[in-house]
Design a protein around this motif. Sequence first.
Motif, mmCIF file in Angstrom:
data_model
loop_
_atom_site.group_PDB
_atom_site.id
_atom_site.type_symbol
_atom_site.label_atom_id
_atom_site.label_comp_id
_atom_site.label_asym_id
_atom_site.label_seq_id
_atom_site.Cartn_x
_atom_site.Cartn_y
_atom_site.Cartn_z
ATOM 1 N N THR A 1 12.270 7.580 -9.055
ATOM 2 C CA THR A 1 11.948 6.229 -9.205
ATOM 3 C C THR A 1 10.445 6.133 -9.614
ATOM 4 N N LEU A 2 9.422 6.870 -9.169
ATOM 5 C CA LEU A 2 8.088 6.920 -9.455
ATOM 6 C C LEU A 2 7.787 7.568 -10.803
ATOM 7 N N GLN A 3 8.753 8.711 -11.097
ATOM 8 C CA GLN A 3 8.539 9.174 -12.489
ATOM 9 C C GLN A 3 9.174 8.244 -13.555
ATOM 10 N N ALA A 4 10.134 7.557 -13.287
ATOM 11 C CA ALA A 4 10.649 6.651 -14.240
ATOM 12 C C ALA A 4 9.734 5.474 -14.659
ATOM 13 N N PHE A 5 9.041 5.190 -13.475
ATOM 14 C CA PHE A 5 7.962 3.657 -13.786
ATOM 15 C C PHE A 5 6.727 4.708 -14.353
ATOM 16 N N PHE A 6 6.197 5.506 -14.007
ATOM 17 C CA PHE A 6 5.018 6.026 -14.504
ATOM 18 C C PHE A 6 5.228 6.614 -15.860
ATOM 19 N N LYS B 1 3.479 6.133 -21.712
ATOM 20 C CA LYS B 1 3.898 6.075 -23.126
ATOM 21 C C LYS B 1 3.349 4.857 -23.753
ATOM 22 N N LYS B 2 3.032 3.728 -22.772
ATOM 23 C CA LYS B 2 2.527 2.290 -23.616
ATOM 24 C C LYS B 2 1.102 2.687 -24.134
ATOM 25 N N MET B 3 0.473 3.987 -23.428
ATOM 26 C CA MET B 3 -0.961 4.382 -23.925
ATOM 27 C C MET B 3 -0.836 5.395 -24.841
ATOM 28 N N ILE C 1 -2.387 2.567 -12.424
ATOM 29 C CA ILE C 1 -2.449 3.244 -11.086
ATOM 30 C C ILE C 1 -2.498 2.058 -9.990
ATOM 31 N N ALA C 2 -3.005 0.875 -10.392
ATOM 32 C CA ALA C 2 -2.982 -0.455 -9.569
ATOM 33 C C ALA C 2 -1.617 -0.887 -9.457
ATOM 34 N N LEU C 3 -0.690 -0.618 -10.286
ATOM 35 C CA LEU C 3 0.590 -1.017 -10.215
ATOM 36 C C LEU C 3 1.453 0.038 -9.346
ATOM 37 N N LEU C 4 0.997 1.133 -9.469
ATOM 38 C CA LEU C 4 1.614 2.164 -8.416
ATOM 39 C C LEU C 4 1.294 1.990 -6.790
ATOM 40 N N TRP D 1 5.568 17.169 -17.097
ATOM 41 C CA TRP D 1 6.290 17.013 -15.698
ATOM 42 C C TRP D 1 6.758 18.538 -15.435
ATOM 43 N N CYS D 2 6.099 18.788 -14.125
ATOM 44 C CA CYS D 2 6.430 20.404 -13.721
ATOM 45 C C CYS D 2 6.212 20.667 -12.372
#
Length: 414
Positions: free
Chosen positions: A32-37, A42-44, A90-93, A161-162
């Motif tokens: 869930t965290l990975q999908a969000f982050f 990618k927007k950046m 990160i604020a969203l996290l 991601w590793c």
Amino acid sequence: MFFGCCSAELIEHYDISGLYILRPSAVEIWETLQAFFDSEIKKMNVENCYFPMFVLDCHLKKEKAHNEGFKQVVRVFKFVWFAPKYLKIIALLNHLLLPNYFINVSHFTDVGFVVAWVTKSGHSDLEAHLALRPSSETIMYPYYSKWIRGHRDLPLKLNQWCNVVRWVVGDPTPFIRSREFLWQEGHSAFATEDEAHAEVFRQVAFIPNTGCGIQGATTHCLRQKFAEKFEVKFEDMKGEKAMVWQNSWGYSTRTIGAMVMVHGDDKGLVLPPKVASTQVIVIPVPYKDQKIRAELDSRDNCSPERKYSDWELKGVPLRIEIGPKDLVNKQVCVVLRDNGAKMDIANADLVEEIKKLLNIIQQNMFDVAKQKRDECIQVIHTWEEFKEALNQRKMILAPWCDEKVEIVCFLIQL
């Protein structure tokens, strides 16, 4: 607290000390965290990649001298946080897991672990020893040097991601100090210092009950240290040779451990609704004078009370109880995991009310954790105030200056 992680089926101890099995519920939180982050970076314009996990000994040695200079600083400032500077992502996290502080610091190196090495192939000694990836600066930057030739190749922003291996010294702790863990690590290269500084942030979770800080997510302002070591140079717009400015940044499964410590209670986990794989559990309550099997819980040999306890241990945000009176009144009884509040909701309004309650729980958990953190913050201006606050296990907000001479004077005073 972490004993409950096994009972709640987040992890299982592995046969090798310091290694843990992430069970499906933990992996679902991480996914869930990975999908969000991943969608946010990618927007950046950050691109995903993957580098091998083995590090050449000669490359790792290039980082050694750089790391040694920071070990003393890390020990000194273990409980110190400085002026906030953070990114929106990160604020969203924060609202997924817990409130955190964000600080702007130089490159950070964990202490208390040693590198794991591969020295044999079968029974034969390897000609060159290979380190298992503790981080990837020394793996990636030789290729940044190869790929970056001119200013048109910048900025270069890669993420992977590793897993990483850090053979911790002392007692390992699930999620917090494990010898292998999952993370993402981003590595950016820029033409100018201003561009690099604009990206810098650092997130540290503070645990009010213990007075300790946990590096849940972080950004390292690498400046040009690695560019010098690995000759990451480019031709600028004037046709002159220059070195890139670099950052590295990432967060790991350690954030799950911080979540457990901040929100959990004596009953077990308390999961924020946004990351809980199961947000609502429905438990039928049978008539006392009749035998009715409870199939929704997949167990027919447990009392409702036992089921309540089991699901509280697993931290499910909402529990729905359906008893004989509820059937007659066309309603359900809803119990909130975070504060134990109970309420009756009409069947006709159930879906919309559940959505509202999940949002309320998410915000309430965040507010409670933030209040606990804020109560531990102490602003200091003198060395005596610093020592007193540190002894009281406070979260210290202190003045900071990037000038090297002032840092040296501070360390000497320590």
